[in-house]
Motif scaffolding. Structure first.
Motif, PDB file in Angstrom:
ATOM      1  N   GLU A  88      33.655  17.495   5.455  1.00 42.68           N
ATOM      2  CA  GLU A  88      32.974  16.300   5.938  1.00 42.68           C
ATOM      3  C   GLU A  88      32.263  15.414   4.750  1.00 42.68           C
ATOM      4  N   ASN A  89      32.143  16.128   3.810  1.00 45.04           N
ATOM      5  CA  ASN A  89      31.293  15.492   2.784  1.00 45.04           C
ATOM      6  C   ASN A  89      32.239  14.897   1.535  1.00 45.04           C
ATOM      7  N   GLN A  90      33.587  15.242   1.681  1.00 40.69           N
ATOM      8  CA  GLN A  90      34.687  14.982   0.506  1.00 40.69           C
ATOM      9  C   GLN A  90      34.591  13.534   0.358  1.00 40.69           C
ATOM     10  N   ASP A  91      34.676  12.689   1.330  1.00 43.72           N
ATOM     11  CA  ASP A  91      34.782  11.189   1.106  1.00 43.72           C
ATOM     12  C   ASP A  91      33.366  10.686   0.370  1.00 43.72           C
ATOM     13  N   ALA A  92      32.197  11.210   1.015  1.00 46.99           N
ATOM     14  CA  ALA A  92      30.893  10.875   0.099  1.00 46.99           C
ATOM     15  C   ALA A  92      30.842  11.237  -1.101  1.00 46.99           C
ATOM     16  N   LEU A  93      31.557  12.451  -1.567  1.00 53.21           N
ATOM     17  CA  LEU A  93      31.512  12.708  -2.829  1.00 53.21           C
ATOM     18  C   LEU A  93      32.182  11.909  -3.840  1.00 53.21           C
ATOM     19  N   VAL A  94      33.566  11.811  -3.252  1.00 53.27           N
ATOM     20  CA  VAL A  94      34.508  10.671  -4.083  1.00 53.27           C
ATOM     21  C   VAL A  94      33.634   9.414  -4.202  1.00 53.27           C
ATOM     22  N   GLY A 144      38.510  25.963   0.224  1.00 51.04           N
ATOM     23  CA  GLY A 144      37.689  24.977   0.552  1.00 51.04           C
ATOM     24  C   GLY A 144      38.288  23.507  -0.060  1.00 51.04           C
ATOM     25  N   SER A 145      37.485  22.642   0.256  1.00 52.22           N
ATOM     26  CA  SER A 145      37.843  21.214  -0.170  1.00 52.22           C
ATOM     27  C   SER A 145      37.283  20.746  -1.646  1.00 52.22           C
ATOM     28  N   PHE A 146      37.719  19.966  -2.208  1.00 52.04           N
ATOM     29  CA  PHE A 146      37.135  19.725  -3.539  1.00 52.04           C
ATOM     30  C   PHE A 146      37.568  18.555  -4.157  1.00 52.04           C
ATOM     31  N   VAL A 147      36.952  17.836  -5.042  1.00 47.28           N
ATOM     32  CA  VAL A 147      37.313  16.389  -5.550  1.00 47.28           C
ATOM     33  C   VAL A 147      37.119  16.922  -7.197  1.00 47.28           C
ATOM     34  N   VAL A 148      38.058  16.210  -7.853  1.00 44.65           N
ATOM     35  CA  VAL A 148      38.178  16.481  -9.428  1.00 44.65           C
ATOM     36  C   VAL A 148      37.711  15.222 -10.156  1.00 44.65           C
ATOM     37  N   ALA A 149      36.922  15.285 -11.413  1.00 46.78           N
ATOM     38  CA  ALA A 149      36.649  14.242 -12.045  1.00 46.78           C
ATOM     39  C   ALA A 149      37.395  14.607 -13.559  1.00 46.78           C
ATOM     40  N   TYR A 150      38.158  13.380 -14.052  1.00 51.76           N
ATOM     41  CA  TYR A 150      38.890  13.526 -15.143  1.00 51.76           C
ATOM     42  C   TYR A 150      38.503  12.492 -16.206  1.00 51.76           C
TER      43      TYR A 150
END
Length: 229
Positions: free
Chosen positions: A134-140, A170-176
């Motif tokens: 539920e917080n994935q979009d906010a982290l993006v 679980g869900s994740f976000v990557v920064a490159y």
């Protein structure tokens, strides 16, 4: 040379391997080169191999036409009975991350294109953030900031929204991100809190409040190949 773009519509897969010794990293790189150079998979666009700098390991930045094409590769006998077992012998962890590129920004001198290639001398940083779904979009959104633009040695910053994974729960976000040198990145990373811009401090505070885990390593690009080459 492969490009990082929000417009191509490719599925971007990051295969992240860790190892417990530099010599195992070299073996990993050798096996990855063989696979990349022989690749003829339907829907495969490009693969760009990275060698770990701060910690032994590798990263493969792979572009696919679609998730369906990738699943055909995963379902193949070669992948299940040769590729995974071979890599399993050399690694301490394997994470196969499927992503959509949702944000990319670069320094003005890159002329609007984020390229990844061994012909460049980028110091590359790949960070994987765990986050509740539920917080994935906010982290993006928190990671998609432009406060890097005034930082010495900054080249580019891209955000990848996790779609699915093997080897990661679980869900994740990557920064490159790409930097002119290790020294430039280390200076940015170790800048005292009181010297950081208000925009940066706000973004970092938001990120800390949202993430459940963080894992990062630095890399140099050592090999790339695209379909048709």
């Amino acid at each position: 040379m492969p490009k990082i773009s929000t417009e191509d519509g490719y599925l971007t897969v990051l295969n992240l391997f860790t190892a417990d010794a530099p010599e195992k990293q070299e073996k990993l790189l050798g096996e990855m080169r063989k696979i990349v150079d022989a690749a003829t998979y339907e829907g495969w666009i490009s693969s760009t191999v990275h060698a770990g700098v701060d910690q032994p390991g590798t990263a493969n930045f792979i572009q696919w036409r679609s998730g369906e094409d990738l699943e055909k590769r995963y379902a193949g006998e070669e992948f299940k009975h040769r590729t995974l077992p071979v890599f399993g012998e050399m690694t301490t962890s394997i994470r196969l991350l499927q992503n959509d590129i949702v944000y990319t920004q670069r320094a003005p001198e890159l002329n609007g294109v984020t390229e990844i290639s061994p012909d460049r001398d980028d110091h590359t940083v790949i960070t994987v953030f765990g986050v509740e779904k539920e917080n994935q979009d906010a982290l993006v959104e928190a990671l998609s900031q432009d406060h890097f633009l005034k930082v010495d040695g900054y080249r580019s910053h891209s955000v990848l929204k996790g779609r699915a994974a093997r080897g990661l729960e679980g869900s994740f976000v990557v920064a490159y991100s790409q930097w002119a040198s290790k020294e430039a990145y280390d200076a940015f990373n170790s800048q005292p809190e009181g010297e950081r811009s208000a925009e940066r401090k706000e973004a970092e505070a938001t990120v800390r409040s949202l993430i459940t885990s963080v894992d990062s390593n630095t890399y140099r690009v050592v090999h790339t190949r695209s379909a048709g080459e």
